[in-house]
Design a protein around this motif. Structure first.
Motif, PDB file in Angstrom:
ATOM      1  N   GLU A  72       3.847 -26.579 -28.486  1.00  0.00           N
ATOM      2  CA  GLU A  72       5.141 -27.101 -28.025  1.00  0.00           C
ATOM      3  C   GLU A  72       6.208 -26.918 -29.094  1.00  0.00           C
ATOM      4  O   GLU A  72       7.350 -26.541 -28.809  1.00  0.00           O
ATOM      5  N   GLU A  75       7.146 -23.355 -29.171  1.00  0.00           N
ATOM      6  CA  GLU A  75       8.039 -23.038 -28.039  1.00  0.00           C
ATOM      7  C   GLU A  75       9.456 -23.536 -28.311  1.00  0.00           C
ATOM      8  O   GLU A  75      10.431 -22.855 -28.015  1.00  0.00           O
ATOM      9  N   LEU A  76       9.536 -24.783 -28.859  1.00  0.00           N
ATOM     10  CA  LEU A  76      10.876 -25.306 -29.180  1.00  0.00           C
ATOM     11  C   LEU A  76      11.568 -24.432 -30.219  1.00  0.00           C
ATOM     12  O   LEU A  76      12.779 -24.178 -30.130  1.00  0.00           O
ATOM     13  N   ARG A  77      10.786 -24.006 -31.237  1.00  0.00           N
ATOM     14  CA  ARG A  77      11.394 -23.122 -32.239  1.00  0.00           C
ATOM     15  C   ARG A  77      11.841 -21.817 -31.614  1.00  0.00           C
ATOM     16  O   ARG A  77      12.922 -21.298 -31.953  1.00  0.00           O
ATOM     17  N   SER A  78      11.021 -21.275 -30.692  1.00  0.00           N
ATOM     18  CA  SER A  78      11.415 -20.038 -30.004  1.00  0.00           C
ATOM     19  C   SER A  78      12.693 -20.251 -29.198  1.00  0.00           C
ATOM     20  O   SER A  78      13.593 -19.398 -29.200  1.00  0.00           O
ATOM     21  N   LYS A  79      12.735 -21.436 -28.502  1.00  0.00           N
ATOM     22  CA  LYS A  79      13.962 -21.736 -27.744  1.00  0.00           C
ATOM     23  C   LYS A  79      15.160 -21.843 -28.669  1.00  0.00           C
ATOM     24  O   LYS A  79      16.256 -21.368 -28.360  1.00  0.00           O
ATOM     25  N   ASP A  81      15.487 -20.392 -31.577  1.00  0.00           N
ATOM     26  CA  ASP A  81      15.839 -19.036 -32.015  1.00  0.00           C
ATOM     27  C   ASP A  81      16.588 -18.284 -30.923  1.00  0.00           C
ATOM     28  O   ASP A  81      17.582 -17.583 -31.204  1.00  0.00           O
ATOM     29  N   SER A  82      16.121 -18.450 -29.670  1.00  0.00           N
ATOM     30  CA  SER A  82      16.819 -17.757 -28.575  1.00  0.00           C
ATOM     31  C   SER A  82      18.229 -18.318 -28.380  1.00  0.00           C
ATOM     32  O   SER A  82      19.173 -17.564 -28.126  1.00  0.00           O
ATOM     33  N   ILE A  83      18.343 -19.670 -28.523  1.00  0.00           N
ATOM     34  CA  ILE A  83      19.692 -20.275 -28.406  1.00  0.00           C
ATOM     35  C   ILE A  83      20.599 -19.773 -29.514  1.00  0.00           C
ATOM     36  O   ILE A  83      21.788 -19.466 -29.304  1.00  0.00           O
ATOM     37  N   GLU A  86      21.565 -16.340 -28.654  1.00  0.00           N
ATOM     38  CA  GLU A  86      22.603 -16.369 -27.613  1.00  0.00           C
ATOM     39  C   GLU A  86      23.953 -16.764 -28.189  1.00  0.00           C
ATOM     40  O   GLU A  86      24.993 -16.224 -27.814  1.00  0.00           O
ATOM     41  N   GLN A 170      23.362 -28.546 -31.097  1.00  0.00           N
ATOM     42  CA  GLN A 170      22.085 -28.245 -30.463  1.00  0.00           C
ATOM     43  C   GLN A 170      20.988 -28.001 -31.494  1.00  0.00           C
ATOM     44  O   GLN A 170      19.846 -28.458 -31.341  1.00  0.00           O
ATOM     45  N   ARG A 174      17.625 -30.071 -32.023  1.00  0.00           N
ATOM     46  CA  ARG A 174      16.292 -29.438 -32.066  1.00  0.00           C
ATOM     47  C   ARG A 174      15.569 -29.793 -33.371  1.00  0.00           C
ATOM     48  O   ARG A 174      14.367 -30.067 -33.360  1.00  0.00           O
TER      49      ARG A 174
END
Length: 444
Positions: A72, A75-79, A81-83, A86, A170, A174
């Motif tokens: 988890e 996944e949060l770190r990936s999110k 990184d994706s944020i 973006e 954000q 996180r």
């Protein structure tokens, strides 16, 4: 009488029933003790195996849980990184649009300047006033264009700042979430706000007491007669009252502001002493000390290498360690019940033997007393016999003397009595003559 053959010398000898029963009892007791010892060792091995298996299962479950938490977090770190990507793309796109518009305006300005120069070159022949008026108009247009460029640059900077602030918020959210997850990895769902560690454990146990441990005893240890006491004692029994498992608990916590930090190992020796004095099978230290220790943060830690049957756990594993030890002890409950039955039988045998020994002792005392009195009576009889013998001897002596006296009396005659006494001889002669003449002798 029974004939017993010696297995070494092969000689036969006789043993009475009491000796035979004693030998048989010794052999039976030895086999019985060996059987009990063997069953206890088997039960201890099974219990140890069950504890290890339960620990392994719990470790696998915890590892799975931690893996899920790590997944988890990943996944949060990936999110995040994706944020972030973006955000960078959005900033890049916005910057590109603004730069494109700025370049377009700059090109328009250059084009206007070129047109103005062309116009100036072409209208040199015109009147100076017309030229000045045209130049003023162009300057005004140029100033308007420059103002528009400044507004665009300001809008661009504001948009960049808004996007930066938005994504920084954000990212901070996180980061806070990641930090909470990391803290959750150490303390999980332990709620320590407004309550002590002891209260927390007691509340957690009472919450499941009715369903999981209906016959269990879990109370504070208030017995300090030996000089020390633990925090809580847990005991669980089956329907017949046979104890399944018993645990001595010690809870340790400290404030983050405490200057001198304690270690879990500082409390193990005293906890083992309390466990032994209160007759508990296991000892468990529920601790929040050493919060950064990876060893204690992994879950349930056994410290058997220091003290027997002792564990150190975090508060979130408080109920799990009770369940683990209780389930492990349930496997050996059958052997405990059999052992309790054997002990009860041994107690009955011991009581019978004690009663028999007491009877033997009382009989021996009475026999000794009767024997002493019998000997005393015999001695008194011997003394009486001696006394009677002496009396007999005295009586026999008297009889002998009386017989001699009688013999002497029988040997006495008038002739012998009057011998040498003429007077008495004359008297007896006179009496005799009268008797012969028919006269009665005088009685005067």
């Amino acid at each position: 009488m029974n004939d017993i053959v010696c297995p070494n010398c092969h000689k036969a000898f006789k043993v009475d029933e009491a000796g035979y029963a004693d030998i048989l009892k010794q052999v039976r007791d030895k086999d019985f003790e060996n059987e009990i010892r063997t069953r206890l060792e088997i039960a201890e091995r099974e219990k140890r195996t069950a504890v290890e298996l339960a620990k392994a299962q719990l470790t696998n479950v915890l590892q799975g849980s931690l893996s899920a938490k790590e997944t988890e977090i990943s996944e949060l770190r990936s999110k995040i990184d994706s944020i972030e990507l973006e955000r960078q793309l959005a900033v890049t796109m916005a910057t590109r649009d603004l730069e494109s518009e700025r370049d377009k305006l700059a090109n328009e300005i250059q084009q206007l300047k070129k047109e103005m120069q062309s116009t100036v070159a072409l209208t040199q022949a015109k009147h100076q006033s017309d030229l000045q008026q045209s130049a003023s108009e162009k300057d005004r247009q140029i100033q308007e264009l420059k103002g528009a460029v400044r507004e665009l640059e300001l809008s661009k900077s504001l948009a960049e700042k808004a996007l930066t602030d938005k994504y920084q918020i954000q990212i901070k959210d996180r980061d806070d979430m990641i930090e909470r997850l990391r803290d959750l990895k150490t303390k999980l769902s332990t709620k320590m706000v407004g309550e002590t560690l002891e209260q927390h454990c007691e509340i957690e146990f009472n919450r499941i007491r009715a369903t999981a441990f209906p016959r269990a005893y879990f109370e504070k240890d208030n017995d300090s007669r030996t000089g020390s006491k633990g925090d809580y004692i847990f005991r669980d029994t089956d329907e017949s009252g046979t104890e399944i498992v018993s645990i001595m608990f010690e809870m340790k916590n400290e404030s983050d502001l405490t200057a001198t930090k304690k270690r879990n190992e500082d409390f193990l020796k005293e906890l083992d002493k309390d466990r032994s004095e209160k007759g508990c099978e296991y000892a468990v230290l529920v601790s929040l000390l050493e919060p950064e220790s990876e060893l204690y943060n992994t879950g349930i830690v056994d410290v058997f290498h220091r003290f027997p049957k002792m564990y150190v756990v975090r508060p979130q594993f408080f109920l799990q360690i009770i369940t683990l030890l209780r389930n492990a002890a349930m496997n050996s409950l059958k052997y405990k019940s059999e052992l309790a039955l054997v002990k009860a039988q041994n107690i009955d045998i011991t009581r019978f033997e004690d009663d028999l020994d007491a009877f033997k002792d009382a009989f021996q005392k009475n026999y000794d007393l009767a024997s002493r009195r019998f000997k005393s009576a015999i001695e008194e009889i011997d003394k009486s016999i001696d006394h009677l013998q002496k009396t007999k001897d005295a009586l026999l002596g008297t009889d002998r003397n009386l017989r001699l006296a009688n013999d002497k009396a029988q040997d006495v005659t008038i002739k012998k009595l009057t011998k040498g006494n003429p007077t008495m001889s004359a008297k007896f002669a006179e009496v005799k003559s009268r008797s012969v003449d028919g006269e009665a002798p005088s009685t005067e």
